[in-house]
Design an enzyme around this catalytic site. Structure first.
Site, PDB file in Angstrom:
ATOM      1  N   LYS A 129       0.876  -1.184   0.000  1.00 42.27           N
ATOM      2  CA  LYS A 129       0.000   0.000   0.000  1.00 42.27           C
ATOM      3  C   LYS A 129       0.903   1.221   0.000  1.00 42.27           C
ATOM      4  CE  LYS A 129      -4.433   1.017   0.216  1.00 42.27           C
ATOM      5  NZ  LYS A 129      -5.577   0.194  -0.213  1.00 42.27           N
ATOM      6  N   ASP A 152      -7.189   4.171  -4.411  1.00 45.52           N
ATOM      7  CA  ASP A 152      -7.816   3.992  -3.098  1.00 45.52           C
ATOM      8  C   ASP A 152      -8.434   5.356  -2.778  1.00 45.52           C
ATOM      9  OD1 ASP A 152      -7.908   1.907  -0.718  1.00 45.52           O
ATOM     10  OD2 ASP A 152      -7.462   3.811   0.253  1.00 45.52           O
TER      11      ASP A 152
HETATM   12  P1  NDP Z   1     -13.120   7.493  -2.499  1.00 46.39           P
HETATM   13  O1  NDP Z   1     -12.060   8.502  -2.325  1.00 46.39           O
HETATM   14  O2  NDP Z   1     -13.731   7.281  -3.829  1.00 46.39           O
HETATM   15  O3  NDP Z   1     -14.303   7.748  -1.459  1.00 46.39           O
HETATM   16  C1  NDP Z   1     -14.050   7.782  -0.107  1.00 46.39           C
HETATM   17  C2  NDP Z   1     -15.338   8.114   0.613  1.00 46.39           C
HETATM   18  O4  NDP Z   1     -15.144   7.964   2.013  1.00 46.39           O
HETATM   19  C3  NDP Z   1     -15.773   9.540   0.393  1.00 46.39           C
HETATM   20  O5  NDP Z   1     -17.168   9.626   0.479  1.00 46.39           O
HETATM   21  C4  NDP Z   1     -15.092  10.251   1.549  1.00 46.39           C
HETATM   22  O6  NDP Z   1     -15.707  11.460   1.910  1.00 46.39           O
HETATM   23  C5  NDP Z   1     -15.264   9.238   2.653  1.00 46.39           C
HETATM   24  N1  NDP Z   1     -14.187   9.386   3.629  1.00 46.39           N
HETATM   25  C6  NDP Z   1     -12.856   9.288   3.410  1.00 46.39           C
HETATM   26  N2  NDP Z   1     -12.169   9.509   4.537  1.00 46.39           N
HETATM   27  C7  NDP Z   1     -13.094   9.763   5.488  1.00 46.39           C
HETATM   28  C8  NDP Z   1     -13.021  10.050   6.858  1.00 46.39           C
HETATM   29  N3  NDP Z   1     -11.835  10.135   7.485  1.00 46.39           N
HETATM   30  N4  NDP Z   1     -14.196  10.221   7.550  1.00 46.39           N
HETATM   31  C9  NDP Z   1     -15.399  10.121   6.906  1.00 46.39           C
HETATM   32  N5  NDP Z   1     -15.512   9.858   5.592  1.00 46.39           N
HETATM   33  C10 NDP Z   1     -14.386   9.671   4.911  1.00 46.39           C
HETATM   34  O7  NDP Z   1     -12.480   6.118  -1.962  1.00 46.39           O
HETATM   35  P2  NDP Z   1     -12.967   4.630  -2.206  1.00 46.39           P
HETATM   36  O8  NDP Z   1     -14.428   4.565  -2.362  1.00 46.39           O
HETATM   37  O9  NDP Z   1     -12.101   4.043  -3.248  1.00 46.39           O
HETATM   38  O10 NDP Z   1     -12.526   3.946  -0.820  1.00 46.39           O
HETATM   39  C11 NDP Z   1     -13.421   3.797   0.286  1.00 46.39           C
HETATM   40  C12 NDP Z   1     -12.944   2.674   1.166  1.00 46.39           C
HETATM   41  O11 NDP Z   1     -12.892   1.444   0.396  1.00 46.39           O
HETATM   42  C13 NDP Z   1     -11.536   2.830   1.743  1.00 46.39           C
HETATM   43  O12 NDP Z   1     -11.485   2.227   3.022  1.00 46.39           O
HETATM   44  C14 NDP Z   1     -10.666   2.019   0.785  1.00 46.39           C
HETATM   45  O13 NDP Z   1      -9.474   1.576   1.388  1.00 46.39           O
HETATM   46  C15 NDP Z   1     -11.604   0.851   0.505  1.00 46.39           C
HETATM   47  N6  NDP Z   1     -11.319   0.085  -0.704  1.00 46.39           N
HETATM   48  C16 NDP Z   1     -11.256   0.678  -1.934  1.00 46.39           C
HETATM   49  C17 NDP Z   1     -11.026  -0.084  -3.055  1.00 46.39           C
HETATM   50  C18 NDP Z   1     -11.053   0.488  -4.416  1.00 46.39           C
HETATM   51  O14 NDP Z   1     -10.961  -0.285  -5.373  1.00 46.39           O
HETATM   52  N7  NDP Z   1     -11.192   1.798  -4.599  1.00 46.39           N
HETATM   53  C19 NDP Z   1     -10.759  -1.526  -2.962  1.00 46.39           C
HETATM   54  C20 NDP Z   1     -10.925  -2.068  -1.628  1.00 46.39           C
HETATM   55  C21 NDP Z   1     -11.180  -1.269  -0.563  1.00 46.39           C
HETATM   56  P3  NDP Z   1     -14.989  12.847   1.498  1.00 46.39           P
HETATM   57  O15 NDP Z   1     -15.143  12.940   0.025  1.00 46.39           O
HETATM   58  O16 NDP Z   1     -15.718  13.876   2.250  1.00 46.39           O
HETATM   59  O17 NDP Z   1     -13.553  12.696   1.934  1.00 46.39           O
HETATM   60  O1  2IT Z   2      -7.778  -1.802  -0.721  1.00 47.75           O
HETATM   61  C1  2IT Z   2      -7.740  -2.281  -1.862  1.00 47.75           C
HETATM   62  O2  2IT Z   2      -7.869  -3.485  -2.073  1.00 47.75           O
HETATM   63  C2  2IT Z   2      -7.581  -1.353  -2.988  1.00 47.75           C
HETATM   64  N1  2IT Z   2      -7.540  -0.146  -2.779  1.00 47.75           N
HETATM   65  C3  2IT Z   2      -7.428  -1.879  -4.378  1.00 47.75           C
HETATM   66  C4  2IT Z   2      -6.018  -2.330  -4.635  1.00 47.75           C
HETATM   67  C5  2IT Z   2      -5.693  -2.704  -6.051  1.00 47.75           C
HETATM   68  O3  2IT Z   2      -4.504  -2.974  -6.267  1.00 47.75           O
HETATM   69  O4  2IT Z   2      -6.572  -2.757  -6.913  1.00 47.75           O
END
Ligand code: NDP
Ligand code: 2IT
Length: 452
Positions: A130, A170
């Protein structure tokens, strides 16, 4: 062979705390896994002798670097960047990049550790990593984001490669940021290589990578419900977050006939008792990816919806909950409220959204509870498929990728049931199942290598 000293769980965690002072998120993630692994390896001497868990909980390397960039006013800004390469026993390092002011070494170490188990669970050959930065993309112009991404990659490129370490997106890193970073990598190295996943479809990206994490978390939820003879149809659903994972989880719930009544961002949550249908979802996607606005605007735009500033959605009564924002956003009181309000299943789209005490509440209540490393593995799984397509220099059709994603999520569910199922009753401890199933493959590969 020297006989290993068999430390107990408490001594092991005390050692992790001592060696990682102040890194609370990392210690939390290791603790959650170690609780299950200690029970599993109790009678398996080789894993003790070769100190396997101790070695997985010590990243192979942590690279930290300065990232300088110039903002639109001509001021020089200085951020910190990292790449944590946790373990490459079963494949090249693989995992996302997070750009958010809350990013610290502890947060990235916890995420890289979790990724090692998650990637193993997918069945694909990927190690765990990461990275990211404390850079805050909010309120920055496209040009500022571009300059930051180029500067970040100007250092990161030394540490990654298409068969070394393959980052992706992420929090705060989506299609725009991946494009800027890929362009800079290509420019520096003069190579068109699959060094990042989540790329645009025009330059080596894969169909359904954008949707994969949210869809996958719902497929996993569906598998858990089917295991007890239930389904998503007709259920009331609470989701946190409004980014990539949250919006695609919502999309899939709608397709399966569920009704989603909340979304959130770091400002607060919105509650729409009528449900967030596909038209409203299209509006939200535009708000978040094009206008880059706040979720509060939803309640101003759609009548009947309310905005709750500074709050999280767990107090809203629901059947199903999908935390899809960030770590430690669902604490033990929230878990207690969800259970008391009749929630029967939780599927984590985010990484470690529920804290250790919250997990215990779900386990005691014996509700269906899927930890992130199992439920959100669909994203990295399709990243793995993107890597395969890049190395073969081909693109698969959308339908083929859709069915591969479903197959992989079913496979993860089956592995969790294999290692987390009880004798006699239908209850599955998905946390234990995911931890042990993820561990075994990595541990056995490490045993094969001896002491390295
Ligand atoms: P985005 O940046 O697209 O969205 C993040 C969302 O979470 C936004 O709505 C954001 O609000 C909110 N958020 C972020 N930080 C905080 C915080 N400290 N408190 C409250 N709300 C918060 O990210 P993703 O959707 O990609 O990621 C969301 C989660 O999913 C994370 O935990 C990530 O690690 C996990 N994940 C993502 C993957 C991927 O493929 N993208 C794969 C596997 C897991 P705001 O815009 O106001 O910051
Ligand atoms: O937390 C996760 O699994 C991700 N943000 C996606 C990682 C990836 O390599 O697609």
């Amino acid at each position: 062979m020297a006989v290993s000293d068999h430390v107990n769980l408490a001594q092991f965690i005390a050692g992790v705390e001592r060696r990682n002072p102040g890194q609370t998120e990392f210690v939390q993630a290791v603790h959650e896994v170690a609780q299950d692994i200690f029970g599993y390896i109790e009678d398996k001497e080789k894993y003790h002798e070769y100190q396997i868990l101790r070695r997985i909980a010590e990243p192979d390397r942590v690279v930290s670097f300065r990232v300088c960039w110039e903002d639109d006013n001509g001021s020089i800004r200085v951020q910190r960047g990292w790449r944590v390469q946790n373990n490459n026993a079963i494949g090249p390092y693989k995992g996302g990049l997070r750009f958010h002011p809350s990013v610290t070494e502890s947060v990235l170490k916890f995420l890289a550790f979790e990724q090692t188990f998650k990637n193993s669970l997918t069945g694909l050959p990927m190690g765990g990593a990461k990275g990211g930065s404390n850079f805050n993309p909010k309120g920055k112009s496209d040009h500022e984001v571009m300059r930051f991404c180029q500067s970040f990659m100007t250092e990161l490129y030394r540490h990654v490669g298409d068969d070394v370490d393959i980052p992706a997106g992420d929090i705060g890193v989506g299609a725009r940021e991946i494009g800027y970073m890929f362009g800079q990598y290509k420019r520096i190295t003069n190579r068109f290589a699959g060094v990042l996943t989540g790329k645009g479809l025009e330059y080596g990206g894969s169909q359904i990578r954008t949707e994969a994490t949210g869809y996958g978390a719902v497929y996993f939820l569906q598998s858990m419900l089917e295991h007890v003879g239930d389904s998503v149809a007709g259920k009331r659903v609470v989701i946190s977050g409004s980014g990539n994972v949250a919006t695609h989880a919502l999309e899939k719930i709608n397709q399966l006939g569920g009704k989603v009544v909340t979304l959130s961002d770091s400002g607060g949550f919105i509650y729409d008792p009528d449900g967030i249908n596909d038209d409203k979802l299209a509006w939200i996607k535009h708000l978040k990816t094009v206008k880059r606005g706040r979720i509060a605007e939803y309640a101003e735009h759609f009548g009947g919806a309310t905005y709750h500033h500074g709050e999280r959605p767990w107090g809203v009564a629901c059947d199903l909950a999908l935390p899809c924002a960030t770590q430690n956003e669902l604490l033990s009181d929230d878990a207690t409220t969800l259970v008391a309000n009749g929630c029967i299943a939780v599927s984590e789209g985010a990484n470690m959204p529920t804290d250790l005490a919250g997990v215990q509440v779900f386990k005691r209540a014996k509700i269906l509870y899927a930890p992130g490393k199992a439920a959100n593995a669909g994203g990295v799984a399709v990243s793995g498929l993107e890597m395969s397509q890049n190395s073969a220099k081909i693109s698969w059709q959308e339908a083929e990728l859709q069915s591969l994603l479903i197959e992989i999520m079913h496979g993860i569910h089956a592995r969790c049931v294999e290692y987390g199922g009880g004798d006699g009753d239908t209850y599955v401890d998905y946390v234990r199942g995911a931890n042990i199933a993820g561990f075994v493959k990595v541990a056995d590969a490490m045993l094969a290598y001896g002491v390295v």
